[in-house]
Design a protein around this motif. Structure first.
Motif, PDB file in Angstrom:
ATOM      1  N   VAL A 134      -3.951   8.832   5.333  1.00 41.60           N
ATOM      2  CA  VAL A 134      -2.887   9.765   4.960  1.00 41.60           C
ATOM      3  C   VAL A 134      -3.513  10.860   4.110  1.00 41.60           C
ATOM      4  CG1 VAL A 134      -0.631  10.057   3.886  1.00 41.60           C
ATOM      5  CG2 VAL A 134      -1.217   7.868   4.950  1.00 41.60           C
ATOM      6  N   TRP A 175       3.245   9.477   4.887  1.00 38.63           N
ATOM      7  CA  TRP A 175       3.078   8.031   5.095  1.00 38.63           C
ATOM      8  C   TRP A 175       4.128   7.504   6.072  1.00 38.63           C
ATOM      9  CZ3 TRP A 175       6.042   3.637   3.714  1.00 38.63           C
ATOM     10  CH2 TRP A 175       5.361   2.437   3.565  1.00 38.63           C
ATOM     11  N   ALA A 177       5.445   2.148  -0.277  1.00 39.17           N
ATOM     12  CA  ALA A 177       4.642   3.364  -0.144  1.00 39.17           C
ATOM     13  C   ALA A 177       3.917   3.675  -1.457  1.00 39.17           C
ATOM     14  CB  ALA A 177       5.517   4.536   0.275  1.00 39.17           C
ATOM     15  N   ASP A 216       0.703   1.666  -1.582  1.00 44.73           N
ATOM     16  CA  ASP A 216      -0.382   2.271  -0.807  1.00 44.73           C
ATOM     17  C   ASP A 216      -0.913   3.531  -1.493  1.00 44.73           C
ATOM     18  OD1 ASP A 216      -0.227   0.337   1.135  1.00 44.73           O
ATOM     19  OD2 ASP A 216       0.205   1.711   2.789  1.00 44.73           O
TER      20      ASP A 216
END
Length: 455
Positions: free
Chosen positions: A113, A131, A252, A255
């Protein structure tokens, strides 16, 4: 193979460590699960091969004993783990054995990403949009482990898994806590959470309610699949469920912080935004000790810290409250708080906790503006309005009326007497005045405002 790495274990400050006990119980269950899988496929043995020692030496020895061509591992993003894996790779290469690591604990990692300019994101909201766009069926599908079970090498004959005492550790209060271990424990918690996921966006901020999943320690140690969790959330989020959308956003964030640590490993010791390394923090040894011992005189802060000290867990809203209190009310360096969490949190994860502490201190990526400062009393009034959470962990305040439970220091002598509370004896007086502390914080960060005026 699983290694109880002595380079990690020997550095721990105590032999009473809930995380080691959690991992040990989970490894025992994983061994049993692998043996069942192997038996179903008709393969001999097939359990977990466990070693206790320095990871590089243990892995090379086993690789040579099994005659393998390549060692595969789950990828880590912490600088020390990356350095360890490089040592393993070098040692294997010297023996003619290949090494490769693979994505496991993240849905999208490293360079998956990036911005349109090909750079890592430094702000969460645009990262999350990108994402979500990249999430597809592959990331949301479970790995097909069952069909590979028959290829597992059986553990050496007569070998058994080491006991907790053989690892050099003793039992803690883990078994007395509501923290089920292993794969089965994660499944139990997930079954309980799925019907509540729809209300997550509202309930997650209230520590006195059962609003969160309590899966963080299982995510940390891999006893639940991030892919499975994201798949459950994505399906409900696609149907417009606000709770599922918020929970998916939290995944999210996880990550995002892995990505930040991967691309900016200096954040472990420095501010993400270099100009904030100029902030002059206070030593304040007495205030630091009071914070560590949950003696601040602010009931929600003390309740949160007592929860951590007793259980190894702290509600996410409270992590923000106590971090803001340490950095903005007491003026103490966020790095000291981050290290304190590293000692006590069952789910301690360097990436997420570093990101959270820097967010609270306003030194990190996507940070709150430095002039936004949590008021510990209004946070208490808003998120524990009836004092249920406070009374659970600060029982000496049990008889204090709801109107004063958030700040007993404002009570008049007659009211204190009526509920049998002696401030400074039964419960401490506030160690700092929030209004005054707020002004000190504004002055502490004022050089940034002056700098912007001249830029």
């Amino acid at each position: 193979m699983f290694v109880f790495d002595t380079d990690i274990l020997d550095a721990l400050p105590t032999r009473h460590d809930r995380r080691v006990e959690f991992i040990h119980a989970s490894v025992l269950e994983l061994d049993e699960a692998l043996r069942r899988l192997a038996a179903q496929s008709g393969a001999p043995g097939g359990g977990l091969i466990v070693r206790h020692g320095p990871a590089p030496a243990c892995i090379v020895q086993l690789a040579l004993a099994l005659g393998v061509r390549e060692v595969l591992a789950n990828r880590d993003y912490e600088p020390q783990a990356i350095a360890r894996d490089q040592r393993v790779a070098d040692a294997l290469r010297a023996q003619g054995i290949a090494f490769s690591d693979h994505k496991d604990q993240a849905l999208l990692d490293r360079d998956e990403v990036l911005t349109r300019q090909g750079r890592p994101y430094s702000v969460f909201t645009p990262y999350k949009r990108a994402w979500l766009e990249k999430l597809d069926g592959f990331q949301l599908e479970s790995y097909p482990v069952e069909r590979h079970a028959g290829h597992l090498a059986p553990p050496p004959q007569g070998e058994s898994l080491p006991s907790l005492s053989q690892l050099g550790f003793v039992p803690t209060n883990l078994q007395a806590l509501p923290l089920p271990t292993g794969i089965s424990g994660a499944r139990q918690l997930l079954r309980d959470f799925v019907p509540r996921m729809g209300a997550y966006h509202e309930a997650r901020d209230y520590p006195g309610r059962k609003g969160v999943s309590y899966l963080s320690v299982h995510l940390r140690f891999g006893t639940v699949s991030i892919r499975r969790l994201a798949s459950l959330a994505a399906r409900q989020a696609a149907g417009g469920c606000p709770g599922a959308q918020t929970w998916l956003s939290e995944l999210a964030w996880r990550d995002f912080y892995f990505m930040i640590l991967c691309h900016h490993p200096q954040v472990t010791t420095q501010s993400f935004r270099p100009e904030f390394d100029q902030v002059q923090w206070d030593e304040a040894p007495d205030a630091w000790q009071a914070w560590c011992e949950a003696r601040t005189g602010y009931p929600l802060v003390d309740a949160a810290l007592r929860q951590l000290l007793h259980t190894g867990y702290m509600h996410n809203r409270l992590r923000m409250v106590v971090a803001s209190f340490l950095t903005k009310d007491l003026g103490i360096d966020w790095r000291r708080g981050e290290r304190f969490f590293a000692l006590h949190l069952n789910d301690y994860d360097l990436a997420a906790n570093n990101g959270g502490w820097q967010w609270a201190a306003s030194t990190g990526c996507d940070a709150q503006p430095w002039f936004r400062i949590f008021n510990p009393v209004t946070q208490s009034q808003r998120f524990d309005p009836d004092g249920r959470f406070i009374r659970r962990y600060v029982p000496e305040l049990a008889r204090v009326p709801d109107a004063h439970i958030h700040y007993p220091a404002a009570m008049k002598p007659a009211a204190l007497s009526a509920c049998g509370l002696r401030l400074g004896i039964d419960y401490p007086l506030p160690i700092v005045d929030h209004a005054q502390a707020r002004e000190r914080t504004l002055r502490r960060f004022s050089f940034l405002a002056d700098r912007r005026k001249t830029d």
